[in-house]
Design an enzyme around this catalytic site. Structure first.
Site, PDB file in Angstrom:
ATOM      1  N   TYR A 146     -38.204   2.184  25.577  1.00 34.43           N
ATOM      2  CA  TYR A 146     -38.914   1.961  26.784  1.00 34.43           C
ATOM      3  C   TYR A 146     -39.274   0.179  26.732  1.00 34.43           C
ATOM      4  O   TYR A 146     -39.725  -0.114  27.605  1.00 34.43           O
ATOM      5  CB  TYR A 146     -40.142   2.614  26.855  1.00 34.43           C
ATOM      6  CG  TYR A 146     -39.912   4.313  27.031  1.00 34.43           C
ATOM      7  CD1 TYR A 146     -38.483   4.567  27.265  1.00 34.43           C
ATOM      8  CD2 TYR A 146     -40.870   5.184  27.151  1.00 34.43           C
ATOM      9  CE1 TYR A 146     -38.197   5.908  27.469  1.00 34.43           C
ATOM     10  CE2 TYR A 146     -40.490   6.295  27.172  1.00 34.43           C
ATOM     11  CZ  TYR A 146     -39.267   6.648  27.510  1.00 34.43           C
ATOM     12  OH  TYR A 146     -38.885   8.282  27.640  1.00 34.43           O
ATOM     13  N   LYS A 195     -32.576  11.047  15.330  1.00 32.95           N
ATOM     14  CA  LYS A 195     -31.259  11.302  15.746  1.00 32.95           C
ATOM     15  C   LYS A 195     -30.577  10.674  14.791  1.00 32.95           C
ATOM     16  O   LYS A 195     -29.479   9.826  14.946  1.00 32.95           O
ATOM     17  CB  LYS A 195     -31.080  10.939  16.972  1.00 32.95           C
ATOM     18  CG  LYS A 195     -29.675  11.341  17.630  1.00 32.95           C
ATOM     19  CD  LYS A 195     -29.460  12.937  17.784  1.00 32.95           C
ATOM     20  CE  LYS A 195     -28.093  13.292  18.296  1.00 32.95           C
ATOM     21  NZ  LYS A 195     -27.815  14.948  18.306  1.00 32.95           N
ATOM     22  N   ASP A 227     -32.415  17.154  18.813  1.00 30.51           N
ATOM     23  CA  ASP A 227     -31.869  18.384  19.609  1.00 30.51           C
ATOM     24  C   ASP A 227     -32.265  19.539  19.101  1.00 30.51           C
ATOM     25  O   ASP A 227     -32.708  20.612  19.728  1.00 30.51           O
ATOM     26  CB  ASP A 227     -30.472  18.303  19.896  1.00 30.51           C
ATOM     27  CG  ASP A 227     -29.798  18.079  18.269  1.00 30.51           C
ATOM     28  OD1 ASP A 227     -30.324  17.365  17.439  1.00 30.51           O
ATOM     29  OD2 ASP A 227     -28.574  17.969  18.574  1.00 30.51           O
ATOM     30  N   ASP A 251     -41.918  11.286  24.183  1.00 33.89           N
ATOM     31  CA  ASP A 251     -42.313  11.544  25.535  1.00 33.89           C
ATOM     32  C   ASP A 251     -41.733  12.883  26.137  1.00 33.89           C
ATOM     33  O   ASP A 251     -42.599  13.609  26.507  1.00 33.89           O
ATOM     34  CB  ASP A 251     -41.615  10.417  26.379  1.00 33.89           C
ATOM     35  CG  ASP A 251     -41.911  10.421  27.727  1.00 33.89           C
ATOM     36  OD1 ASP A 251     -42.729  11.034  28.122  1.00 33.89           O
ATOM     37  OD2 ASP A 251     -41.267   9.638  28.506  1.00 33.89           O
ATOM     38  N   ASP A 255     -44.200  16.729  26.270  1.00 30.15           N
ATOM     39  CA  ASP A 255     -44.196  17.605  27.376  1.00 30.15           C
ATOM     40  C   ASP A 255     -43.953  19.031  27.022  1.00 30.15           C
ATOM     41  O   ASP A 255     -44.368  19.783  27.746  1.00 30.15           O
ATOM     42  CB  ASP A 255     -43.704  16.989  28.358  1.00 30.15           C
ATOM     43  CG  ASP A 255     -44.205  16.058  29.383  1.00 30.15           C
ATOM     44  OD1 ASP A 255     -45.316  15.392  28.805  1.00 30.15           O
ATOM     45  OD2 ASP A 255     -44.011  15.556  30.417  1.00 30.15           O
TER      46      ASP A 255
END
Ligand code: NAD
Length: 363
Positions: A146, A195, A227, A251, A255
């Site tokens: 980001y 990852k 994942d 992020d 959630d």
């Protein structure tokens, strides 16, 4: 202890829910003999109405002069509020990004905890949540995808877009150290999510986390691919204590973790910088649809105040007193409109102020 607390009441339900959190903090100061001094700071729509912009330099300076800042939520209804006729950099949300940047808040903490009394609202099967769960998602907030370079270009007649994901070792180390410190006060487990089978930034992430882990032999450290983490959160959420991860993974996973609690309106959050300073706010928004009605749930903001006591002021016993009072109020059957049971079980419906009063009574 004398402490200075910045208070951003914000927009929508913000002023209503912050008032209850301040009431609870006052009950704590009375009981434990602390002095909390509050400094009002304008931000978001409330600042636009007075100054024409969502965050002034004066507001930043005032925030910096505090020991911590408690915030409601900011923003209004994008369809009807005049704030959204302004260019994006002058809208309420720009204030939020501005203050996070100005205060160098690099570590975002979002607990995801299952309250047994609200377990029926969780979308997970009973057998999966039978033993409950209580995790802390720790997300790096100022680096990664980001904040990388981004551009769109045409190459050989084809339009392509580029986003870059950069982390340096210092950015990783400082949040890893925080994660291990926090795990030391919890169940002594850190699961770092990356990852590393694909990304170089993740391989560096894993290496630095391992280095920090070596300095904390009492904390169990594990690594999980993102994942798999997304799957494990819904398959066996009870396995997690502190989940440490980079900006974009955090992020998404934070959630997901909040959804499985079934009670998003109950969840606090904290954003910390390199010092003890932090900005504490509920995970939800300003709920313009119910603003001014006196029915919003103040618990996420009250628990944000508890996080402030714990993480900025090291007042663990005081923080626990708030958490226990919230749990007791739920056990006693008090519910705001967003958490009323749907299964026909008994409850006492209360508004924002009464929920605050019931919590204060139990402190
Ligand atoms: P929201 O979280 O404000 O509301 C979503 C739904 O949850 C609404 O039905 C609302 O009534 C309900 N709700 C939220 N908090 C509640 C509470 N404490 N008690 C009872 N019910 C509650 O999300 P939204 O509608 O997408 O956004 C509204 C505004 O909030 C927007 O302007 C958005 O930009 C802003 N926002 C601010 C923050 C922040 O300040 N950090 C975060 C998210 C959204």
């Amino acid at each position: 202890m004398g402490l200075k607390i910045g208070v951003i009441r914000g927009d929508g339900i913000g002023p209503e829910i912050v008032a209850e959190a301040v009431k609870v903090l006052d009950a704590i100061s009375g009981k434990f003999g602390h002095t909390f001094e509050y400094e009002e700071i304008l931000m978001g729509g409330a600042s636009i109405d007075v100054h024409g912009i969502p965050l002034t330099d004066e507001a930043i300076a005032r925030a910096k002069a505090q020991d911590a800042v408690l915030m409601g939520s900011i923003g209004g209804d994008a369809k009807t509020s005049p704030w959204y006729k302004l260019p994006p950099e002058k809208r309420p949300e720009a204030g939020l990004l501005g203050i996070r940047k100005a205060l160098a808040l690099f570590a975002n903490l979002r607990p995801a905890k299952l309250y047994p009394e609200l377990a029926k609202a969780s979308p997970l099967r009973d057998d999966i949540i039978a033993d409950g769960f209580d995790m802390m998602i720790m997300r790096e907030l100022t680096g990664g995808l980001y904040f990388g370079k981004r551009y769109t270009e045409v190459v050989d007649g084809l339009t392509q877009a580029v986003d870059t994901l950069i982390y340096n070792e210092n950015e990783i180390r400082r949040i890893a150290i925080r994660a291990f410190d926090i795990a030391a006060k919890r169940n002594k487990k850190v699961c770092s999510v990356d990852k590393a089978n694909v990304l170089d930034s993740s391989r560096l992430w894993r290496k630095i986390v391992d280095e920090v882990a070596a300095d904390h032999p009492d904390i169990e450290c594990s690594h999980m691919l993102v994942d798999n983490a997304a799957m494990q959160l819904v398959k066996d959420p009870g396995q997690f204590d502190v989940v440490l991860t980079e900006n974009m993974f955090g992020d998404i996973l934070s959630d997901e973790a909040s959804m499985i609690t079934g009670s998003l309106g109950m969840l606090p959050s904290a954003s910390l910088n390199e010092t003890k300073f932090g900005l504490y706010e509920p995970s939800g928004g300003s709920a313009p649809d119910i603003a001014g009605k006196g029915i919003a749930n103040p618990i996420a903001t009250i628990l944000s105040a508890a996080m402030m006591l714990q993480f900025s002021f090291d007042l663990d016993e005081e923080a626990k007193a708030i958490e226990n009072a919230v749990e007791q109020v739920l056990k006693d059957g008090y519910r705001t409109i967003d958490i009323v049971p749907r299964d026909g079980s008994d409850f006492v419906q209360v508004g924002t102020k009464e929920m605050g009063d019931r919590i204060v009574e139990r402190i």
